[in-house]
Scaffold this active site. Structure first.
Site, short mmCIF file in Angstrom:
data_model
loop_
_atom_site.label_atom_id
_atom_site.label_comp_id
_atom_site.label_asym_id
_atom_site.label_seq_id
_atom_site.Cartn_x
_atom_site.Cartn_y
_atom_site.Cartn_z
CB THR A 35 42.94 24.94 52.89
OG1 THR A 35 43.56 26.16 53.27
CG2 THR A 35 42.11 25.23 51.65
CB THR A 36 37.86 22.51 52.88
OG1 THR A 36 38.11 21.93 54.16
CG2 THR A 36 37.04 21.53 52.06
#
EC number: 3.4.25.1
Length: 266
Positions: A35-36
């Site tokens: 994820t970012t």
């Protein structure tokens, strides 16, 4: 009789696991997630950002999931880690804060949500796979916090978390400045998420942005779509004979038919 109330850490279960592993038992491996998520404080509020890719190991499970969760009317939270853990943890704290607001009759403070989240995660000692970015605005102004799965927290003007956090942090370190306008903060957050999308295999698809101001919250779903998929309107049609036949071999087909009579018992 041996004293079972001895102090210190007990390694008996660790030794047991080592013995079981030597006998051939396959131990549960580490679950890799991707994820970012980012957040930045600007002059009048907070901007949160996230990508929209959900993975199951090497497989993209969802191309347009939501990672920015509602906590209160003035507080939102980005989640990285196991999707079920982040959604359940944020939903639980959101419901508790709703009861707290009904009891006190006052606007929810960011520090209250932060305390509830960190206490819950610390209690489970990291077994809840939820790395969170909490952003909001209250009587103390805008604030931004990170909450790690074991319960530790930070308060910073800009933060990143997730597998694409290094790429996103590189953008923040190069372009962040104090007292940014809302438009500058949104553009910076979108660029940071895009950097994570293009430099991390666990992040991808679209850019979601949420702006928290004293006047209200603006949710910009799919603010940018850098990986928009293209489809052909017409299928590929090749003329007959386009591909040359280099060799042709025709073999006779022989079949053998066997007929059997089965006598049924009376």
């Amino acid at each position: 009789m041996e004293n079972l109330n001895r102090g210190g850490f007990d390694f008996d279960l660790c030794n047991r696991n080592n013995v079981l592993e030597k006998t051939g038992l396959r131990m549960k491996g580490f679950m890799k997630t991707g994820t970012t998520i980012v957040g930045v404080v600007y002059k009048g509020g907070v901007v949160l950002g996230a990508d929209t890719r959900a993975t199951e190991g090497p497989i993209v499970a969802d191309k347009n999931c939501e990672k920015i969760h509602y906590i209160a009317d003035n507080i939102y939270c980005c989640g990285a880690g196991t999707a079920a853990d982040t959604e359940s943890a944020t939903a639980l704290i959101s419901s508790k804060l709703k009861l707290h607001k009904l009891s006190t009759g006052k606007q929810t403070r960011v520090i209250t949500a932060l305390t509830m989240l960190k206490q819950m995660l610390f209690k489970y000692q990291g077994h809840i796979s939820a790395a969170l970015i909490l952003g909001g605005i209250d009587i103390n102004g805008p604030s931004l916090h990170t909450i790690y799965p074991h319960g530790s927290t930070d308060q910073l003007p800009y933060v990143t978390m997730g597998s694409g956090s290094l790429a996103a942090m590189a953008v923040f370190e190069a372009k962040y400045k104090n007292d940014m306008t809302k438009e500058e903060a949104i553009a910076l957050v979108a660029e940071a998420i895009s950097s994570g999308i293009f430099n991390d295999l666990g992040s991808g698809s679209n850019v979601d942005v949420t702006v928290i101001e004293p006047s209200g919250v603006t949710v910009l779903r799919n603010y940018q779509t850098p990986n928009e998929r293209k489809f052909r309107n017409n299928p590929y049609i090749f003329k007959q004979g386009t591909t040359p036949v280099l060799k042709q071999d025709i073999a006779p087909l022989s079949t053998k038919v066997v007929i059997e009579d089965i006598m049924m018992g009376q």
